[in-house]
Design a protein around this motif. Structure first.
Motif: not given
Length: 462
Positions: A322-324, A329-330, A335-336, A380-384
């Motif tokens: 969730e933190r990643i 998304r930021l 500052d990544e 989008d596949a990676g975000v899923l």
């Protein structure tokens, strides 16, 4: 019927009587007439005309005109009379038929007139009944109009009373609301002070549960990704051998895309595939990935970790991914965090591999704008996959390869339309299935199919 008349003369003028004609006598040996007919008499020098019998000639002309055949053994007159009798007999039969038809028409018309009379009587009765009903309705309407006038007057009186009462109540309620607003403002100020105090102390607490993404949200994400792949097919040039087979080319491209996406982000379950199968991030989290497996290969009884320990690890895993996801998304490159950078690098690596595969399949280089579309699909596949890792429960894509045997209607369905619940051999997969296992807490095994995958089975004899 008159024998010997001429048709052309009959048609040109009034009928004329044609009797026997006369011609002068050719005999010169007779003695001269005596007495009244002696020379010097009224007809002196002229012999009386001799009538000529042309009846037979007229009969023959009549027979020729009416095409009357000549019968053996009969003379002309008998033959004509027999033909006339036969003709009259035919005409009599025709007249009898016409009379019989006329009598039938008269009977039919009589019956119809009787039916019309009956129908007229019925409609007359209905008209009288409806007229009586109309009179009753008119009487009821008159009474209703009278009552309506009384009701309008009553409503007008009530409106006046209501308006007067409302004005009095508004004054009373406005005074009460002003008092309540004052009390409310005081209470809000007090609550805001308490909220500010809680905000200062909220950092001391951590959430005891992860943010659960619904099955419907996961289904929507997967279907959206599949739709993007369908649109991407239109931008991939087809080789010459695929120019006519549009459907086959679409299935091939989607199968290639899913093969690379699954290898790039889903090779390891519970979100750990987001870094691929190599690199520093993969090595760091490999032990954590092994520890939270539902069942270890060397632990057939699943007894190394208790359910409570697995639930804690699921909570920690969800917190990590969730933190990643929030950091990704930021989109703040300055500052990544390190894991976010590894995830972004894997997106670029999977994109490059997929572009090479699609160029090889099409036989030509892709347009740079198409490469941007491919990068969006890969992201989008990676975000899923990252969203799957944020869940305590185990959300996973179920895939298959060519040659695998699958049971239709369980987690896969035949894209070509085969709907029977049978086992088939897979030719290619055009969309993986989506499944949730347990809740990551008390339940670690119950399976729930979120979205069925799609395959193309091998035909018989392939």
């Amino acid at each position: 019927m008159c024998f010997g008349t001429r048709e052309e003369k009959h048609s040109e003028g009034p009928r004329r009587h044609h009797g026997p004609t006369y011609q002068p006598s050719l005999s010169q040996s007779l003695p001269p007439p005596q007495g009244y007919f002696a020379p010097g008499g009224p007809d002196h020098g002229h012999a009386p005309p001799v009538p000529v019998n042309d009846t037979n000639e007229k009969i023959l002309r009549f027979m020729a005109k009416h095409s009357i055949p000549l019968q053996d053994g009969l003379d002309n007159v008998t033959n004509v009379l027999q033909w006339v009798n036969n003709t009259l007999l035919v005409k009599d039969n025709e007249i009898a038929v016409i009379k019989r038809s006329a009598r039938e028409d008269v009977d039919r018309i009589t019956r119809e007139r009787y039916a019309v009379s009956q129908e007229r009587d019925r409609f007359k009765a209905l008209y009288e009944r409806d007229s009586a009903a109309l009179a009753d309705c008119e009487e009821a309407l008159y009474q209703a109009k009278t009552e309506n006038q009384h009701l309008h007057q009553t409503i007008a009186d009530m409106e006046w009373t209501h308006t007067d009462t409302l004005a009095k109540n508004e004054k009373r309620y406005q005074k009460s609301m002003d008092e309540q607003d004052t009390k409310h403002d005081d209470a809000v100020k007090k609550l805001r002070l308490e909220i500010d105090d809680l905000k200062e102390r909220i950092g001391e607490y951590t959430s005891q549960d992860d943010a659960v993404i619904s099955d419907e949200a996961f289904r929507t994400s997967l279907l959206s990704l599949s739709q993007q792949l369908l649109k991407l097919v239109d931008y991939i040039p087809r080789p010459l051998q695929q120019q006519q087979d549009t459907r086959g080319w679409s299935r091939f491209v989607r199968s290639v895309c899913w093969t690379h996406l699954l290898h790039g982000f889903y090779q390891y379950p519970a979100g750990f595939g987001i870094f691929g199968d190599e690199g520093e991030a993969h090595r760091i989290l490999s032990h954590f990935s092994d520890a939270i497996r539902v069942q270890a290969a060397d632990d057939p009884d699943n007894s190394i970790l208790s359910n409570q320990q697995k639930a804690k690890m699921n909570e920690g895993r969800g917190f990590l991914f969730e933190r990643i996801l929030e950091d990704f998304r930021l989109n703040n490159s300055n500052d990544e965090k390190a894991f976010t950078s590894y995830f972004r690098q894997n997106i670029n690596r999977v994109t490059e591999g997929l572009v090479r595969a699609l160029q090889q399949g099409s036989g030509q280089k892709l347009d740079p704008q198409v490469n941007k579309r491919i990068w969006t699909v890969v992201r989008d596949a990676g975000v899923l996959a990252l969203q799957m890792g944020t869940q305590r429960s185990r959300v996973m894509l179920v895939a298959c390869a060519r040659g695998d045997i699958v049971q239709l209607k369980h987690i896969f369905e035949d894209e070509t339309g085969h709907s029977e619940e049978v086992k088939v051999i897979v030719d290619m997969m055009t969309q993986p299935g989506l499944m949730r296992i347990g809740d990551g807490k008390e339940d670690l095994t119950r399976e729930q199919v979120i979205q069925k995958g799609k395959i193309i089975p091998l035909k018989t004899g392939d």
